[in-house]
Design a protein around this motif. Sequence first.
Motif, short mmCIF file in Angstrom:
data_model
loop_
_atom_site.label_atom_id
_atom_site.label_comp_id
_atom_site.label_asym_id
_atom_site.label_seq_id
_atom_site.Cartn_x
_atom_site.Cartn_y
_atom_site.Cartn_z
N LEU A 96 0.81 -1.21 0.00
CA LEU A 96 0.00 0.00 0.00
C LEU A 96 0.84 1.26 0.00
O LEU A 96 0.46 2.27 -0.58
CB LEU A 96 -0.94 -0.01 1.20
CG LEU A 96 -2.01 -1.10 1.19
CD1 LEU A 96 -2.83 -1.04 2.48
CD2 LEU A 96 -2.91 -0.98 -0.01
N GLY A 99 2.19 1.57 -3.52
CA GLY A 99 1.12 1.60 -4.50
C GLY A 99 1.29 0.56 -5.58
O GLY A 99 0.90 0.77 -6.72
N THR A 100 1.88 -0.60 -5.24
CA THR A 100 2.10 -1.65 -6.23
C THR A 100 1.41 -2.93 -5.80
O THR A 100 1.21 -3.18 -4.61
CB THR A 100 3.60 -1.93 -6.41
OG1 THR A 100 4.13 -2.35 -5.16
CG2 THR A 100 4.33 -0.72 -6.90
#
Length: 109
Positions: A96, A99-100
């Motif tokens: 998180l 962001g992957t």
Amino acid sequence: MVMMSSLLVMAVLVMVPFLLASARYVVVRTGRPDWLRHALAARTPRHGLGVGASVADELHAFLNSAKRVEIEHRVEEQVLKDDALDGAPPRMGVDLEAGTAVVRRKPKP
């Protein structure tokens, strides 16, 4: 006579908590009366079984030893911690902060 009184006691032990739990459920879901909903919602746990279900489980465990094993296993599962590092490398993962998301295919044999 003794048999009838023992059946009556067992029926009371099962039916009274069941009726109370059902009434609590109806009041919390419908919100009527409002003062009772607030009082019950403050005492209702966010997780776990209600009082009626716990009493029914304990009575069932008293009559059936396999249910006692199931209850103890359920408690043990709640205590144990799940780590992703315990087994094989995960096929999927979400980071998180970065962001992957990673999804790996299973290797074909």
